[in-house]
Scaffold this motif. Structure first.
Motif, short mmCIF file in Angstrom:
data_model
loop_
_atom_site.label_atom_id
_atom_site.label_comp_id
_atom_site.label_asym_id
_atom_site.label_seq_id
_atom_site.Cartn_x
_atom_site.Cartn_y
_atom_site.Cartn_z
N THR A 58 30.96 63.54 -21.68
CA THR A 58 31.87 62.42 -21.48
C THR A 58 32.77 62.16 -22.68
O THR A 58 33.87 61.60 -22.52
CB THR A 58 31.09 61.15 -21.09
OG1 THR A 58 30.06 60.89 -22.05
CG2 THR A 58 30.44 61.33 -19.72
N ASN A 59 32.35 62.58 -23.86
CA ASN A 59 33.25 62.48 -25.01
C ASN A 59 34.47 63.37 -24.83
O ASN A 59 35.60 63.00 -25.19
CB ASN A 59 32.50 62.86 -26.29
CG ASN A 59 31.53 61.79 -26.75
OD1 ASN A 59 31.62 60.62 -26.34
ND2 ASN A 59 30.57 62.16 -27.59
N VAL A 60 34.26 64.56 -24.28
CA VAL A 60 35.39 65.46 -24.01
C VAL A 60 36.29 64.86 -22.94
O VAL A 60 37.52 64.91 -23.03
CB VAL A 60 34.89 66.86 -23.59
CG1 VAL A 60 36.08 67.76 -23.24
CG2 VAL A 60 34.06 67.49 -24.69
N LEU A 61 35.67 64.27 -21.91
CA LEU A 61 36.46 63.64 -20.86
C LEU A 61 37.25 62.45 -21.38
O LEU A 61 38.39 62.21 -20.96
CB LEU A 61 35.56 63.21 -19.70
CG LEU A 61 34.86 64.34 -18.93
CD1 LEU A 61 34.02 63.76 -17.80
CD2 LEU A 61 35.87 65.35 -18.38
N GLN A 62 36.66 61.71 -22.31
CA GLN A 62 37.38 60.59 -22.94
C GLN A 62 38.63 61.09 -23.65
O GLN A 62 39.73 60.51 -23.50
CB GLN A 62 36.46 59.88 -23.94
CG GLN A 62 37.14 58.75 -24.70
CD GLN A 62 37.36 57.51 -23.86
OE1 GLN A 62 36.43 56.80 -23.55
NE2 GLN A 62 38.62 57.26 -23.48
N ALA A 63 38.48 62.17 -24.40
CA ALA A 63 39.64 62.74 -25.10
C ALA A 63 40.69 63.23 -24.11
O ALA A 63 41.90 63.09 -24.35
CB ALA A 63 39.17 63.88 -26.00
N HIS A 64 40.23 63.78 -22.99
CA HIS A 64 41.14 64.27 -21.95
C HIS A 64 41.94 63.10 -21.36
O HIS A 64 43.18 63.19 -21.23
CB HIS A 64 40.33 64.96 -20.85
CG HIS A 64 41.13 65.34 -19.64
ND1 HIS A 64 42.05 66.37 -19.65
CD2 HIS A 64 41.15 64.81 -18.38
CE1 HIS A 64 42.59 66.49 -18.45
NE2 HIS A 64 42.07 65.54 -17.65
N VAL A 65 41.27 62.02 -21.03
CA VAL A 65 41.94 60.86 -20.46
C VAL A 65 42.89 60.23 -21.48
O VAL A 65 44.02 59.83 -21.16
CB VAL A 65 40.89 59.84 -19.98
CG1 VAL A 65 41.58 58.52 -19.60
CG2 VAL A 65 40.11 60.38 -18.80
N ASP A 66 42.46 60.16 -22.75
CA ASP A 66 43.31 59.62 -23.80
C ASP A 66 44.59 60.44 -23.97
O ASP A 66 45.68 59.89 -24.19
CB ASP A 66 42.55 59.54 -25.12
CG ASP A 66 41.45 58.48 -25.12
OD1 ASP A 66 41.47 57.63 -24.22
OD2 ASP A 66 40.58 58.53 -26.03
N ALA A 67 44.43 61.77 -23.88
CA ALA A 67 45.60 62.66 -24.03
C ALA A 67 46.61 62.42 -22.90
O ALA A 67 47.82 62.43 -23.13
CB ALA A 67 45.14 64.11 -24.06
N ILE A 68 46.10 62.22 -21.71
CA ILE A 68 46.99 61.94 -20.58
C ILE A 68 47.71 60.60 -20.79
O ILE A 68 48.92 60.49 -20.60
CB ILE A 68 46.19 61.90 -19.24
CG1 ILE A 68 45.66 63.31 -18.92
CG2 ILE A 68 47.06 61.39 -18.11
CD1 ILE A 68 44.72 63.35 -17.73
N SER A 69 46.98 59.60 -21.24
CA SER A 69 47.57 58.28 -21.47
C SER A 69 48.65 58.33 -22.54
O SER A 69 49.68 57.62 -22.44
CB SER A 69 46.47 57.28 -21.88
OG SER A 69 45.51 57.13 -20.85
N SER A 70 48.42 59.15 -23.56
CA SER A 70 49.39 59.24 -24.65
C SER A 70 50.74 59.84 -24.21
O SER A 70 51.75 59.62 -24.86
CB SER A 70 48.81 60.06 -25.79
OG SER A 70 48.71 61.42 -25.46
N ARG A 71 50.71 60.59 -23.11
CA ARG A 71 51.94 61.22 -22.64
C ARG A 71 52.70 60.32 -21.65
O ARG A 71 53.82 60.64 -21.27
CB ARG A 71 51.62 62.55 -21.94
CG ARG A 71 51.06 63.61 -22.88
CD ARG A 71 51.13 64.99 -22.28
NE ARG A 71 50.41 65.09 -21.02
CZ ARG A 71 49.12 65.42 -20.91
NH1 ARG A 71 48.41 65.65 -22.01
NH2 ARG A 71 48.54 65.52 -19.73
N LEU A 72 52.06 59.23 -21.23
CA LEU A 72 52.72 58.34 -20.29
C LEU A 72 53.78 57.51 -21.00
O LEU A 72 53.61 57.11 -22.15
CB LEU A 72 51.70 57.41 -19.63
CG LEU A 72 50.64 58.11 -18.74
CD1 LEU A 72 49.63 57.08 -18.23
CD2 LEU A 72 51.32 58.82 -17.58
N PRO A 73 54.89 57.22 -20.32
CA PRO A 73 55.95 56.41 -20.94
C PRO A 73 55.52 54.97 -21.16
O PRO A 73 54.64 54.46 -20.49
CB PRO A 73 57.10 56.51 -19.91
CG PRO A 73 56.44 56.83 -18.62
CD PRO A 73 55.24 57.66 -18.95
#
Length: 374
Positions: free
Chosen positions: A359-374
């Protein structure tokens, strides 16, 4: 790099029961009762008692179980069998192999056969409905049984992913006319090779299954029907007898792991698997929906974490079933699921630390997606 975290850790399970397994298989080797030996008879009785049925007949695989079960209730050329579009292709293959036609229906939000879609799929050629208790969770079997009774058709439960799953106080596999199980090694109850079983409360179905699995004979060289050779090996039955004694405890450990996953997944902001019967779900697989799923797979693989997709290509879009002419878009929920679902590591021995690692990897994955959102 961190140690591999497998999707299923069969080595961990073996280490915990090796002291029971080795004497059991050694006994078979020493007796030389490799085919239809006493351990097979004992396992069939014990597994029937576990499921809550009168009869159990061991066969060589889950696919064989489905095929023989279909034959035993009289499904043949020209008949139709209703199956979910989101399941392993063995369900469709078994139907096709007896000359019948698989008629697919869409799934619900829990990725299980949608009972609302079945009635519209029933025709004068419908011989059976094959509900699949998928990922460890029982389908809405009461509604399916009612539809089957109203229309005079049979129900074949596919319980290959739900050994021990419960629905209204009864085990999956004890509801329909007949049920098929797989004992593929990664299942909740897995052999050390291929294996399967058919259970039923109908003595005529049980008798026909026994004939079909063993050359159509009740005694050697006396063949009553055209049968097959698809018996469960005695060695595998001996292994399964040992493992069956642990199954309820292992399923409880899977449920514990699922609760931990649920907590972590919610903290990330994702939706845990939908469970319509939480206490009865035995979590053969822990399946989540993820945005940018394939990126998540790559990120987890970089951290040496195995995952799976169950299933990436729906049956109606497989090349083997192009001849059915089912166009993309026919089963929207199944097709949508195929692009987002991901099976995370799940086995009884998985630790809280390993779940955190995932879940730590999934957290980073979700964070990366959020960072690309406008």
């Amino acid at each position: 790099m961190a140690d591999l975290l497998p999707l299923v850790d069969l080595n961990a399970q073996y280490r915990s029961i090796a002291h029971e397994i080795l004497p059991a298989v050694t006994n078979v080797f020493e007796s030389a009762a490799f085919i239809m030996g006493p351990d097979l008879d004992a396992f069939e009785m014990e597994f029937a008692n576990f499921v809550g049925t009168q009869y159990c007949i061991g066969v060589e695989s889950g696919t064989a179980a489905l095929k023989v079960a279909l034959q035993a209730i009289g499904v043949g050329p020209g008949d139709e069998v209703i199956i979910p579009a989101n399941t392993y292709i063995a369900c469709a293959f078994a139907v096709s192999q007896v000359g019948a036609i698989p008629i697919m229906v869409d799934v619900d939000d829990a990725y299980l056969m949608d009972a609302d879609s079945i009635e519209a799929a029933i025709t004068s050629k419908t011989k059976a409905i094959m509900p699949v208790h998928l990922y460890g969770q029982a389908v809405d079997i009461d509604r399916i049984l009612a539809l089957a009774k109203t229309n005079g058709i049979k129900v074949i439960e596919d319980v290959s992913q739900a050994h021990g799953a419960m629905h209204r106080g009864k085990r999956a596999g004890s509801f329909g006319d007949v049920a098929a199980f797989s004992f593929y090694p990664s299942k909740n109850l897995g052999a050390y090779g291929d294996g399967g079983a058919i259970v039923t409360n109908d003595p005529e179905i049980a008798d026909r299954v026994r004939l079909l699995r063993d050359f159509g004979q009740r005694k050697k060289y006396e063949h009553w029907i055209i049968g097959d050779n698809c018996r469960l090996d005695t060695v595998q039955a001996a292994v399964l007898r040992v493992k069956l004694r642990h199954l309820d405890a292992w399923n409880a450990q899977r449920q514990r792991a699922a609760r931990l996953y649920d907590e972590r997944i919610r903290e990330i902001g994702l939706q845990p698997p939908i469970s319509t019967n939480r206490d009865g779900h035995v979590y053969h697989l822990y399946v989540v929906a993820l945005p940018e799923r394939d990126r998540a797979i790559a990120s987890l693989a970089e951290k040496n974490i195995e995952t799976g997709v169950h299933y990436p290509i729906p049956i109606h879009l497989q090349p083997a079933y192009e001849h059915l002419g089912i166009e993309r878009g026919r089963f929207p929920k199944t097709e949508a699921a195929a692009s987002v679902i991901l099976s995370l590591p799940m086995f009884p021995e998985i630790t809280e630390q390993q779940i955190d690692r995932v879940t730590n990897v999934l957290q980073a994955h979700v964070d990366a997606i959020s960072s690309r959102l406008p």
